[in-house]
Design a protein around this motif. Structure first.
Motif, mmCIF file in Angstrom:
data_model
loop_
_atom_site.group_PDB
_atom_site.id
_atom_site.type_symbol
_atom_site.label_atom_id
_atom_site.label_comp_id
_atom_site.label_asym_id
_atom_site.label_seq_id
_atom_site.Cartn_x
_atom_site.Cartn_y
_atom_site.Cartn_z
ATOM 1 N N TYR A 45 0.837 -1.206 0.000
ATOM 2 C CA TYR A 45 0.000 0.000 0.000
ATOM 3 C C TYR A 45 0.869 1.253 0.000
ATOM 4 C CZ TYR A 45 -3.533 3.395 1.456
ATOM 5 O OH TYR A 45 -4.352 4.487 1.527
ATOM 6 N N SER A 46 1.926 1.257 0.820
ATOM 7 C CA SER A 46 2.785 2.436 0.929
ATOM 8 C C SER A 46 3.495 2.744 -0.375
ATOM 9 C CB SER A 46 3.830 2.225 2.037
ATOM 10 O OG SER A 46 3.199 1.992 3.277
ATOM 11 N N LEU A 47 3.928 1.699 -1.069
ATOM 12 C CA LEU A 47 4.706 1.893 -2.292
ATOM 13 C C LEU A 47 3.834 2.142 -3.512
ATOM 14 C CD1 LEU A 47 7.385 -0.878 -1.700
ATOM 15 C CD2 LEU A 47 7.710 1.588 -1.489
ATOM 16 N N ASP A 48 2.633 1.584 -3.512
ATOM 17 C CA ASP A 48 1.764 1.687 -4.686
ATOM 18 C C ASP A 48 1.052 3.026 -4.779
ATOM 19 O OD1 ASP A 48 2.508 -0.770 -5.516
ATOM 20 O OD2 ASP A 48 0.688 -1.812 -4.864
ATOM 21 N N LYS A 49 0.759 3.655 -3.651
ATOM 22 C CA LYS A 49 -0.042 4.874 -3.654
ATOM 23 C C LYS A 49 0.793 6.080 -4.031
ATOM 24 C CE LYS A 49 -3.768 2.766 -2.657
ATOM 25 N NZ LYS A 49 -4.785 2.598 -3.699
ATOM 26 N N ASP A 50 0.335 6.791 -5.053
ATOM 27 C CA ASP A 50 0.984 8.027 -5.479
ATOM 28 C C ASP A 50 0.626 9.124 -4.474
ATOM 29 O OD1 ASP A 50 1.899 10.326 -6.683
ATOM 30 O OD2 ASP A 50 1.274 9.730 -8.691
ATOM 31 N N PRO A 51 1.631 9.793 -3.861
ATOM 32 C CA PRO A 51 1.337 10.785 -2.829
ATOM 33 C C PRO A 51 0.578 12.006 -3.329
ATOM 34 C CG PRO A 51 3.652 10.855 -3.429
ATOM 35 C CD PRO A 51 3.063 9.631 -4.083
ATOM 36 N N ILE A 52 0.592 12.258 -4.660
ATOM 37 C CA ILE A 52 -0.143 13.425 -5.151
ATOM 38 C C ILE A 52 -1.620 13.111 -5.348
ATOM 39 C CG2 ILE A 52 0.082 13.072 -7.635
ATOM 40 C CD1 ILE A 52 0.796 16.030 -7.858
ATOM 41 N N LYS A 53 -1.959 11.820 -5.352
ATOM 42 C CA LYS A 53 -3.345 11.412 -5.504
ATOM 43 C C LYS A 53 -3.975 11.155 -4.137
ATOM 44 C CE LYS A 53 -2.721 9.423 -10.102
ATOM 45 N NZ LYS A 53 -2.820 8.208 -10.943
ATOM 46 N N LYS A 54 -5.271 11.351 -4.080
ATOM 47 C CA LYS A 54 -5.997 11.162 -2.826
ATOM 48 C C LYS A 54 -6.767 9.850 -2.877
ATOM 49 C CE LYS A 54 -6.446 16.138 -2.988
ATOM 50 N NZ LYS A 54 -7.350 17.251 -3.294
ATOM 51 N N VAL A 55 -6.991 9.299 -1.695
ATOM 52 C CA VAL A 55 -7.701 8.018 -1.595
ATOM 53 C C VAL A 55 -8.879 8.196 -0.643
ATOM 54 C CG1 VAL A 55 -5.616 6.692 -2.047
ATOM 55 C CG2 VAL A 55 -6.239 7.239 0.308
ATOM 56 N N PRO A 56 -9.915 7.365 -0.769
ATOM 57 C CA PRO A 56 -11.031 7.430 0.187
ATOM 58 C C PRO A 56 -10.539 7.140 1.598
ATOM 59 C CG PRO A 56 -11.644 6.160 -1.763
ATOM 60 C CD PRO A 56 -10.173 6.404 -1.860
ATOM 61 N N LEU A 57 -11.134 7.803 2.566
ATOM 62 C CA LEU A 57 -10.702 7.655 3.955
ATOM 63 C C LEU A 57 -10.819 6.205 4.424
ATOM 64 C CD1 LEU A 57 -9.718 8.999 6.551
ATOM 65 C CD2 LEU A 57 -12.110 9.395 7.167
ATOM 66 N N ARG A 58 -11.848 5.482 3.984
ATOM 67 C CA ARG A 58 -11.995 4.093 4.425
ATOM 68 C C ARG A 58 -10.797 3.249 3.982
ATOM 69 N NH1 ARG A 58 -16.502 4.056 1.059
ATOM 70 N NH2 ARG A 58 -17.810 3.611 2.871
ATOM 71 N N GLN A 59 -10.239 3.575 2.815
ATOM 72 C CA GLN A 59 -9.048 2.869 2.343
ATOM 73 C C GLN A 59 -7.837 3.219 3.195
ATOM 74 O OE1 GLN A 59 -6.715 3.000 -1.842
ATOM 75 N NE2 GLN A 59 -8.930 2.656 -2.015
ATOM 76 N N GLU A 60 -7.772 4.474 3.579
ATOM 77 C CA GLU A 60 -6.686 4.920 4.451
ATOM 78 C C GLU A 60 -6.791 4.271 5.824
ATOM 79 O OE1 GLU A 60 -3.289 7.516 5.186
ATOM 80 O OE2 GLU A 60 -4.243 6.612 3.447
ATOM 81 N N ILE A 61 -8.006 4.141 6.336
ATOM 82 C CA ILE A 61 -8.212 3.508 7.640
ATOM 83 C C ILE A 61 -7.780 2.042 7.597
ATOM 84 C CG2 ILE A 61 -9.949 2.822 9.329
ATOM 85 C CD1 ILE A 61 -9.310 5.806 9.333
#
Length: 360
Positions: free
Chosen positions: A204-220
């Motif tokens: 998850y840490s490596l795949d997610k582009d930091p400039i893009k946003k994700v739904p909070l439930r995914q972050e949780i």
């Protein structure tokens, strides 16, 4: 001075283009006078007319700058009225110059004759206005592009920093050491589950582009993976309370924006308490904003104007840099001592969803 220096700033660019434009008007007008065999004094009249146009259109710059903040209808009204008034004034000046200088003091019989050829003046001032708004819009688009590129650069730099402190050797060492201990204790199922969680969290840490946003439930879900890894170390000493509003689950947030806050809470609060401690994570929506809070019940910290400084710490500064690159000035980040003890970190960001993102 190189010619490029004339366009270094918006202020210098305006005066350069403004002067070149009216200078070009004078040159073209003078060349056109050859068709009518005008006397040499006509050149002086042309220079005066160009100078008058140069002066009269300067206030339009400031009027249009204010008008651009109004609604489209009001802005259009202000622009049209301004063009008409300036065109009338310029037509008056041109006619006075023509009759007083070229015609040697001629006086028209009717006062309205001073406003003849107003249509030509309207066309000229309209062209000036069109060029002004055209260049202004181009500058705004260019600035937005520069801001986007700057945000992308800062986000990717923040991503590098994020990997530096989120997945640092200390965290990996503790996790791998815990897995090794579980294997030695023949708790293979627990060790296997921990390896799986670590793998999922790293992915998850490596795949997610930091400039893009994700739904909070995914972050949780990612945070829960991280906390499950930490709970193997702290067991019952680590308690996590979740207070997430249902409508906040679909809100878009920067990826892994809360993880360093939780890591700080574990490192500087939970690990300092013999009996363990509690971390509370909340997310609430208020109108067009969302408030994210991470609170611990640790020993607290000394704050300087709402800022907390720690040796070799880059997490909090990294968060603020990422928020600034993504939201510009439309966010807040604050740190305070909670009651009766501990630290509370609050983040306010615009409430956005994938279906209907908020636009400024």
């Amino acid at each position: 001075m190189k010619w490029q220096a004339l366009f270094d700033t918006r202020e210098r660019m305006f005066w350069t283009l403004h002067t070149l434009g009216w200078g070009g008007f004078a040159v073209i007008y003078y060349i056109g006078s050859f068709l009518h065999d005008m006397r040499s004094v006509w050149l002086f009249v042309i220079i005066l007319n160009a100078y008058a146009g140069w002066l009269l259109t300067i206030p339009l710059r400031y009027i249009y700058a204010r008008a651009m903040k109004l609604s489209p209808l009001k802005m259009l009204t202000v622009v049209v009225v301004s063009i008409y008034i300036v065109a009338l004034m310029w037509a008056l000046v041109k006619n006075v110059n023509y009759w007083e200088i070229y015609k040697k003091g001629y006086r028209p019989e009717e006062w309205y004759m001073y406003f003849t050829n107003t249509v030509n003046s309207l066309i000229m001032i309209g062209c000036w206005t069109g060029l002004y708004f055209g260049i202004k819009n181009y500058q705004m688009l260019l600035k937005e592009k520069q801001n986007s590129l700057r945000a992308s650069t800062m986000a990717h730099q923040a991503h590098i920093k994020m990997l530096r402190y989120q997945l640092n050797p200390h965290f990996l060492f503790n996790t791998l050491n815990a897995i090794s201990t579980l294997i030695l204790m023949k708790e293979n199922k627990t060790a296997e589950a921990m390896v799986s969680r670590l793998s999922d969290f790293l992915r998850y840490s490596l795949d997610k582009d930091p400039i893009k946003k994700v739904p909070l439930r995914q972050e949780i879900e990612a945070l829960k993976l991280y906390l499950e890894i930490e709970k193997v170390r702290f067991e019952d000493r680590l308690t996590v309370i979740w207070d997430i509003q249902p409508n906040a689950n679909d809100a878009l947030v920067p990826s892994l924006i809360l993880q360093p806050l939780i890591e700080n809470a574990i490192k500087y609060a939970i690990s300092k308490l013999e009996d363990g401690g509690c971390i509370a994570v909340s997310a609430k929506v208020f109108g067009r904003d969302m408030m994210l809070e991470v609170t611990d019940n640790g020993p607290g910290a000394d704050l300087d104007n709402g800022q907390m400084y720690r040796a070799n710490g880059v997490g909090l500064q990294n968060i603020q840099e990422r928020l600034a690159s993504l939201y510009k000035n439309d966010f807040s980040f604050s740190i305070s001592n909670s009651q009766p003890s501990g630290i509370k970190v609050c983040i306010r960001i615009p409430f956005e969803t994938q279906e209907a993102p908020h636009e400024d």
